[in-house]
Design a protein around this motif. Structure first.
Motif, mmCIF file in Angstrom:
data_model
loop_
_atom_site.group_PDB
_atom_site.id
_atom_site.type_symbol
_atom_site.label_atom_id
_atom_site.label_comp_id
_atom_site.label_asym_id
_atom_site.label_seq_id
_atom_site.Cartn_x
_atom_site.Cartn_y
_atom_site.Cartn_z
ATOM 1 N N LEU A 44 48.974 82.584 66.133
ATOM 2 C CA LEU A 44 48.792 81.491 65.187
ATOM 3 C C LEU A 44 50.111 80.744 65.028
ATOM 4 N N ALA A 45 50.054 79.435 65.162
ATOM 5 C CA ALA A 45 51.194 78.599 64.795
ATOM 6 C C ALA A 45 50.990 78.167 63.347
ATOM 7 N N TYR A 46 52.054 78.131 62.585
ATOM 8 C CA TYR A 46 51.929 77.762 61.177
ATOM 9 C C TYR A 46 53.024 76.782 60.792
ATOM 10 N N ARG A 47 52.673 75.924 59.846
ATOM 11 C CA ARG A 47 53.583 74.902 59.356
ATOM 12 C C ARG A 47 53.431 74.818 57.845
ATOM 13 N N GLY A 48 54.456 74.344 57.157
ATOM 14 C CA GLY A 48 54.313 74.040 55.742
ATOM 15 C C GLY A 48 55.072 74.950 54.819
ATOM 16 N N VAL A 49 54.447 75.263 53.664
ATOM 17 C CA VAL A 49 55.160 75.945 52.585
ATOM 18 C C VAL A 49 55.500 77.393 52.924
ATOM 19 N N CYS A 50 54.864 77.972 53.927
ATOM 20 C CA CYS A 50 55.204 79.334 54.363
ATOM 21 C C CYS A 50 56.245 79.323 55.481
ATOM 22 N N GLY A 51 56.753 78.144 55.805
ATOM 23 C CA GLY A 51 57.709 78.015 56.889
ATOM 24 C C GLY A 51 57.029 77.537 58.158
ATOM 25 N N ASP A 52 57.785 77.438 59.210
ATOM 26 C CA ASP A 52 57.281 77.002 60.511
ATOM 27 C C ASP A 52 57.524 78.108 61.530
ATOM 28 N N GLY A 53 56.528 78.381 62.341
ATOM 29 C CA GLY A 53 56.702 79.404 63.359
ATOM 30 C C GLY A 53 55.414 79.705 64.086
ATOM 31 N N VAL A 54 55.472 80.739 64.905
ATOM 32 C CA VAL A 54 54.317 81.233 65.656
ATOM 33 C C VAL A 54 54.320 82.743 65.541
ATOM 34 N N MET A 55 53.152 83.323 65.272
ATOM 35 C CA MET A 55 53.100 84.782 65.157
ATOM 36 C C MET A 55 51.915 85.348 65.926
ATOM 37 N N PRO A 56 52.082 86.547 66.502
ATOM 38 C CA PRO A 56 50.945 87.244 67.086
ATOM 39 C C PRO A 56 50.071 87.811 65.975
ATOM 40 N N VAL A 57 48.767 87.829 66.182
ATOM 41 C CA VAL A 57 47.853 88.365 65.169
ATOM 42 C C VAL A 57 46.845 89.289 65.838
ATOM 43 N N GLY A 146 51.536 75.747 75.007
ATOM 44 C CA GLY A 146 52.910 75.477 75.381
ATOM 45 C C GLY A 146 53.655 74.699 74.308
ATOM 46 N N GLY A 147 54.817 74.180 74.651
ATOM 47 C CA GLY A 147 55.588 73.370 73.715
ATOM 48 C C GLY A 147 55.875 74.110 72.428
ATOM 49 N N ASP A 148 55.816 73.376 71.322
ATOM 50 C CA ASP A 148 56.115 73.959 70.020
ATOM 51 C C ASP A 148 55.109 75.025 69.604
ATOM 52 N N TYR A 149 53.921 75.004 70.191
ATOM 53 C CA TYR A 149 52.883 75.946 69.798
ATOM 54 C C TYR A 149 53.018 77.297 70.486
ATOM 55 N N GLN A 150 53.822 77.390 71.522
ATOM 56 C CA GLN A 150 54.173 78.663 72.161
ATOM 57 C C GLN A 150 52.951 79.530 72.466
ATOM 58 N N GLY A 151 51.929 78.920 73.020
ATOM 59 C CA GLY A 151 50.750 79.674 73.407
ATOM 60 C C GLY A 151 49.801 79.990 72.282
ATOM 61 N N ALA A 152 49.979 79.382 71.121
ATOM 62 C CA ALA A 152 49.079 79.651 69.995
ATOM 63 C C ALA A 152 47.708 79.064 70.258
ATOM 64 N N GLN A 153 46.681 79.768 69.761
ATOM 65 C CA GLN A 153 45.309 79.275 69.895
ATOM 66 C C GLN A 153 44.922 78.359 68.731
ATOM 67 N N TRP A 154 45.575 78.542 67.573
ATOM 68 C CA TRP A 154 45.276 77.732 66.397
ATOM 69 C C TRP A 154 46.584 77.327 65.726
ATOM 70 N N VAL A 155 46.537 76.182 65.052
ATOM 71 C CA VAL A 155 47.651 75.720 64.238
ATOM 72 C C VAL A 155 47.149 75.573 62.810
ATOM 73 N N VAL A 156 47.849 76.191 61.874
ATOM 74 C CA VAL A 156 47.442 76.151 60.471
ATOM 75 C C VAL A 156 48.555 75.474 59.676
ATOM 76 N N ASN A 157 48.164 74.396 58.978
ATOM 77 C CA ASN A 157 49.114 73.625 58.191
ATOM 78 C C ASN A 157 48.883 73.928 56.712
ATOM 79 N N ILE A 158 49.784 74.703 56.118
ATOM 80 C CA ILE A 158 49.643 75.153 54.727
ATOM 81 C C ILE A 158 50.498 74.232 53.858
ATOM 82 N N THR A 159 49.851 73.270 53.192
ATOM 83 C CA THR A 159 50.599 72.289 52.410
ATOM 84 C C THR A 159 50.807 72.724 50.963
ATOM 85 N N GLY A 160 50.137 73.787 50.556
ATOM 86 C CA GLY A 160 50.324 74.272 49.195
ATOM 87 C C GLY A 160 49.884 75.712 49.074
#
Length: 378
Positions: A44-57, A146-160
């Motif tokens: 999972l790639a994540y953005r927002g209030v929890c920070g930015d990054g990619v993690m295995p799940v 690839g790119g910023d998503y580093q092989g992530a299958q989903w991107v989750v944008n947590i704005t709050g």
């Protein structure tokens, strides 16, 4: 490290998986369907209030295996899925504490009734929260992005992330209440689940704007900002009257709850400096919801969930208490006439909550043994 099963393949489940993993929990992410596992594993790639990054799940659709050794189950799914989830939990013999986040109005009661009908005795500890703890949107990337998503299958944008979530449990559900407060330190316990359900904001926040903007939604496919462009003075006026009905029903059951604006301020979806007497300005000026687009169609959950699983049980509870709810009933009638009749009919009735035929006093006695239901903090 506590093992937690997060149930929900959508944005809410993704946000909980990211947040709880970052906070040190061992998370098993359960989805009803799981795509073919890529060589690099699920990410999972994540953005927002929890920070930015990619993690295995760890992602699975095997609930029986996922629940083994789990300290609890967190359900982050729409109310329309709760009956199905209750049946699945019954089938696998789940006895770990279960928290619905959110429960909407009557979630824990409905889950308990479905599990009783399936022969589960005793029930697992059950609790529910008043809101999804995140303002979040997500999208699938697919394959090796690839790119910023580093092989992530989903991107989750947590704005709050909710700074407060009201929580309550069914009788004998104290372990689930304790789990909710452990997962979310900002959780505020209330005496019972009905107080929590009546404090839920979406039944007031979504239906007025959804039904009054139905033509705009259908004409544009939701190409406008729901909480900004769709938040007009007329919508705010209907919302204010609907909220007054909700508070009247709550009062008839002995609860003193905060207004919609007070609750949104506590959650963090309106700005600290907002004028809470100005519903239109406070909601449209909230940063967490500012970029959320309108529903794409009348099949969106703002229609299929918030009417049948929010307004319908509110109206049914109002009838028990002798409270008039003309605005809530009008919204239900308009939604039904717009083609949502079957969705509303399939919603939460007192029968589905196990409360049919009970008086106010009997309902309170069945969900909370104490004589004083208590109040919700502002």
């Amino acid at each position: 490290m506590s093992r937690i099963v997060v149930m929900g393949g959508g944005a809410g489940g993704m946000a909980a998986t990211v947040d709880l993993t970052l906070r040190g929990f061992q998370v098993i992410w359960w989805r009803r369907t799981v795509p073919n596992r890529p060589p690099s594993g699920f990410r999972l790639a994540y953005r927002g209030v929890c920070g930015d990054g990619v993690m295995p799940v760890t992602c699975t659709n095997d609930l029986s295996a996922a629940k083994e050794g789990a300290a609890g189950v967190l359900v982050c799914l729409p109310s329309t899925a709760h009956r199905h989830i209750a049946r699945l939990l019954a089938e696998v013999g789940c006895d770990a504490p279960v928290v619905l986040a959110p429960g909407h109005l009557g979630g824990a009661l409905e889950v308990a009734q479905v599990m009783r009908n399936a022969g589960v005795d005793p029930l697992p500890p059950l609790a529910e929260g008043s809101t999804l703890p995140y303002t979040v949107r997500a999208f699938a990337v697919g394959g090796d992005a690839g790119g910023d998503y580093q092989g992530a299958q989903w991107v989750v944008n947590i704005t709050g992330a909710a700074s407060r979530m009201l929580v309550g449990c069914l009788p004998s559900g104290e372990a689930a209440l304790a789990l909710a407060t452990r997962l979310y330190p900002g959780a505020v316990p209330l005496p019972d689940v009905l107080a929590v359900g009546l404090a839920e904001v979406n039944m007031v926040l979504h239906p007025p704007g959804s039904i009054l903007a139905a033509a705009w939604v259908e004409a544009t496919g939701g190409d406008f900002r729901f909480y900004v462009d769709g938040m007009t003075s007329g919508v705010a006026s209907v919302m204010e009257r609907l909220d007054a009905e909700r508070l009247a029903v709550a009062g008839a059951f002995g609860y003193r709850l905060g207004s919609l604006m007070e609750e949104m301020a506590a959650i963090g979806t309106v700005e600290p400096e907002a004028d809470l007497n100005d519903i239109e300005g406070a909601i449209s000026g909230g940063k967490a919801n500012a970029r959320i687009m309108a529903p794409h169609s009348l099949g969106h959950r703002y229609y299929t969930e918030d009417f049948g699983y929010g307004l319908l049980p509110l109206v049914e509870l109002a009838k028990v208490a002798g409270v008039k709810t003309p605005v809530a009933e009008a919204l239900l009638n308009l939604a039904s006439a717009a083609g949502l009749e079957s969705a509303i009919a399939g919603g939460r009735t007192l029968r589905r909550l196990g409360l049919e035929g009970l008086s106010v006093e009997e309902i309170l006695s069945s969900i909370h043994p104490c004589s004083n239901p208590g109040t919700a903090p502002h």
